[in-house]
Design a protein around this motif. Structure first.
Motif, mmCIF file in Angstrom:
data_model
loop_
_atom_site.group_PDB
_atom_site.id
_atom_site.type_symbol
_atom_site.label_atom_id
_atom_site.label_comp_id
_atom_site.label_asym_id
_atom_site.label_seq_id
_atom_site.Cartn_x
_atom_site.Cartn_y
_atom_site.Cartn_z
ATOM 1 N N PRO A 139 0.800 -1.238 0.000
ATOM 2 C CA PRO A 139 0.000 0.000 0.000
ATOM 3 C C PRO A 139 0.826 1.278 0.000
ATOM 4 C CG PRO A 139 -0.213 -1.203 2.083
ATOM 5 C CD PRO A 139 0.432 -2.130 1.124
ATOM 6 N N VAL A 140 2.014 1.262 0.597
ATOM 7 C CA VAL A 140 2.850 2.469 0.583
ATOM 8 C C VAL A 140 3.275 2.805 -0.841
ATOM 9 C CG1 VAL A 140 5.057 3.476 1.312
ATOM 10 C CG2 VAL A 140 3.638 2.258 2.965
ATOM 11 N N LEU A 141 3.538 1.791 -1.658
ATOM 12 C CA LEU A 141 3.889 2.056 -3.047
ATOM 13 C C LEU A 141 2.734 2.730 -3.772
ATOM 14 C CD1 LEU A 141 5.777 -1.217 -4.090
ATOM 15 C CD2 LEU A 141 6.708 0.914 -3.164
ATOM 16 N N GLY A 142 1.523 2.266 -3.495
ATOM 17 C CA GLY A 142 0.356 2.901 -4.100
ATOM 18 C C GLY A 142 0.219 4.347 -3.672
ATOM 19 N N ARG A 143 0.492 4.629 -2.404
ATOM 20 C CA ARG A 143 0.397 6.013 -1.921
ATOM 21 C C ARG A 143 1.472 6.886 -2.555
ATOM 22 N NH1 ARG A 143 -0.758 3.595 3.233
ATOM 23 N NH2 ARG A 143 1.297 4.116 4.070
ATOM 24 N N LEU A 144 2.671 6.328 -2.707
ATOM 25 C CA LEU A 144 3.734 7.094 -3.354
ATOM 26 C C LEU A 144 3.379 7.412 -4.804
ATOM 27 C CD1 LEU A 144 6.899 5.233 -2.002
ATOM 28 C CD2 LEU A 144 6.223 7.573 -1.448
ATOM 29 N N GLN A 145 2.827 6.447 -5.511
ATOM 30 C CA GLN A 145 2.424 6.682 -6.896
ATOM 31 C C GLN A 145 1.344 7.748 -6.973
ATOM 32 O OE1 GLN A 145 1.425 2.674 -7.931
ATOM 33 N NE2 GLN A 145 3.516 2.118 -8.512
ATOM 34 N N GLU A 146 0.382 7.690 -6.049
ATOM 35 C CA GLU A 146 -0.686 8.691 -6.032
ATOM 36 C C GLU A 146 -0.135 10.067 -5.665
ATOM 37 O OE1 GLU A 146 -4.061 10.643 -6.502
ATOM 38 O OE2 GLU A 146 -3.689 8.559 -7.097
ATOM 39 N N THR A 147 0.787 10.098 -4.704
ATOM 40 C CA THR A 147 1.415 11.370 -4.326
ATOM 41 C C THR A 147 2.118 11.990 -5.526
ATOM 42 O OG1 THR A 147 1.725 10.736 -2.005
ATOM 43 C CG2 THR A 147 3.190 12.434 -2.879
ATOM 44 N N TYR A 148 2.859 11.165 -6.259
ATOM 45 C CA TYR A 148 3.601 11.692 -7.408
ATOM 46 C C TYR A 148 2.651 12.216 -8.475
ATOM 47 C CZ TYR A 148 6.977 12.115 -11.164
ATOM 48 O OH TYR A 148 7.755 12.610 -12.176
ATOM 49 N N ARG A 149 1.590 11.483 -8.741
ATOM 50 C CA ARG A 149 0.627 11.920 -9.765
ATOM 51 C C ARG A 149 -0.063 13.224 -9.368
ATOM 52 N NH1 ARG A 149 -0.566 6.229 -10.238
ATOM 53 N NH2 ARG A 149 -2.207 6.450 -8.676
ATOM 54 N N SER A 150 -0.192 13.463 -8.065
ATOM 55 C CA SER A 150 -0.913 14.660 -7.597
ATOM 56 C C SER A 150 -0.041 15.913 -7.569
ATOM 57 C CB SER A 150 -1.481 14.411 -6.202
ATOM 58 O OG SER A 150 -0.440 14.327 -5.229
ATOM 59 N N ILE A 151 1.257 15.781 -7.763
ATOM 60 C CA ILE A 151 2.145 16.950 -7.737
ATOM 61 C C ILE A 151 1.906 17.784 -8.984
ATOM 62 C CG2 ILE A 151 4.556 17.709 -7.784
ATOM 63 C CD1 ILE A 151 5.266 15.103 -6.300
ATOM 64 N N PRO A 152 1.577 19.054 -8.822
ATOM 65 C CA PRO A 152 1.293 19.876 -10.007
ATOM 66 C C PRO A 152 2.561 20.127 -10.832
ATOM 67 C CG PRO A 152 1.317 21.235 -8.020
ATOM 68 C CD PRO A 152 1.418 19.816 -7.565
ATOM 69 N N GLY A 153 2.383 20.137 -12.141
ATOM 70 C CA GLY A 153 3.487 20.449 -13.029
ATOM 71 C C GLY A 153 3.711 21.946 -13.162
ATOM 72 N N GLU A 154 4.864 22.319 -13.671
ATOM 73 C CA GLU A 154 5.218 23.717 -13.899
ATOM 74 C C GLU A 154 5.198 23.994 -15.404
ATOM 75 O OE1 GLU A 154 8.721 25.053 -11.592
ATOM 76 O OE2 GLU A 154 8.679 23.015 -10.757
ATOM 77 N N VAL A 155 4.827 25.213 -15.749
ATOM 78 C CA VAL A 155 4.731 25.603 -17.156
ATOM 79 C C VAL A 155 6.115 25.835 -17.731
ATOM 80 C CG1 VAL A 155 3.820 27.305 -18.770
ATOM 81 C CG2 VAL A 155 2.474 26.641 -16.768
ATOM 82 N N LEU A 156 6.358 25.250 -18.903
ATOM 83 C CA LEU A 156 7.630 25.485 -19.587
ATOM 84 C C LEU A 156 7.719 26.928 -20.082
ATOM 85 C CD1 LEU A 156 8.220 22.249 -21.653
ATOM 86 C CD2 LEU A 156 9.890 23.353 -20.167
#
Length: 265
Positions: free
Chosen positions: A248-265
């Motif tokens: 489950p921690v791997l799933g949380r890490l994957q979800e955390t990463y997906r939720s990080i907003p991207g920055e505009v180039l």
């Protein structure tokens, strides 16, 4: 794949010094469907820091962003991976110190799905040159990866002369302890952008840095690889030791990463 040098089409002559000397540094960034990049500021900081270390030169990040935008022009497939390589076509093997005017090479390729399937890693004794720099000297890492693949694994997990695990072929290694804490190996490793983002956006998962022996790595509750291209990818085995890829921690890490907003180039 599209490739440009300082915003213009690259020639074979432009690439010859890079091919013959293998001297330079780079970063790879995943550009999502919305055109944003997670950790863009960290990627640019890495390029500036490594440019000082490799070339003794300053790097204009606005110039880098312009060249990346030019490299992406006309590229319709998103997401994609942009690699920014900084090298000096004037470099040669006899007088490398004379090269101090680096240029910006931008290459664009398609990106795979995140996260990719779990991988099986084989421990390989190896220590990268100048591990704090993301440099183009990949022979040792790719030779280790080839060795692992010929043995039936997907990639190599590096172990130093001190017996401590450091990192993977082109990725940071992370582990999940039995109390649910994420453990990052202490040692000479590349300061990865994805690793930094996960540690910054911890959510409910705690993180710590500690020495990790190969024996301890195999006894962890779970293990994973991180880089910009794969995000968080489970390790299903280290050598002949199977590891759970659905922790489950791997799933949380994957979800955390997906939720990080991207920055505009």
């Amino acid at each position: 794949m599209t490739v440009t040098l300082d915003g213009t089409p690259v020639s074979a002559d432009d690439l010859l010094p890079l091919a013959l000397t293998n001297t330079g540094h780079f970063t790879s960034m995943r550009v999502d469907a919305d055109g944003r990049v997670r950790g863009l500021s960290l990627h640019l900081e890495r390029l500036v820091r490594d440019c000082k270390a490799v070339w003794g030169a300053d790097l204009d990040t606005d110039r880098v962003r312009d060249h990346v935008r030019q490299g992406l022009a006309g590229v319709t497939g998103r997401p994609c991976v942009v690699r920014v390589t900084v090298y000096d076509p004037a470099v040669d093997m006899v007088h490398p110190a004379r090269a101090d005017e680096p240029r910006v090479l931008v290459s664009v390729r398609g990106a795979g799905a995140q996260p990719p399937p779990p991988l099986r890693a084989m421990s390989v004794p190896y220590e990268r040159d100048l591990p704090e720099v993301k440099h183009v000297g990949l022979f040792g890492a790719l030779h280790a990866r080839r060795t692992a693949q010929l043995a039936g694994f997907d990639d190599a997990l590096f172990v130093g002369r001190d017996g401590l695990v450091t990192e993977g072929g082109t990725w940071n290694a992370g582990f999940v302890d039995h109390d649910g804490t994420v453990v990052w190996p202490r040692g000479p490793v590349l300061p990865g952008v994805t690793m930094a983002l996960l540690r910054e956006h911890t959510g409910p998962t705690g993180h710590r840095v500690a020495p990790v022996t190969l024996e301890r790595a195999k006894s962890m509750a779970a293990a994973f690889a991180t880089n910009t291209s794969v995000g968080v990818r489970a390790l299903s085995a280290i050598d002949d030791t199977e590891l759970p890829s659905g922790h489950p921690v791997l799933g949380r890490l994957q979800e955390t990463y997906r939720s990080i907003p991207g920055e505009v180039l």
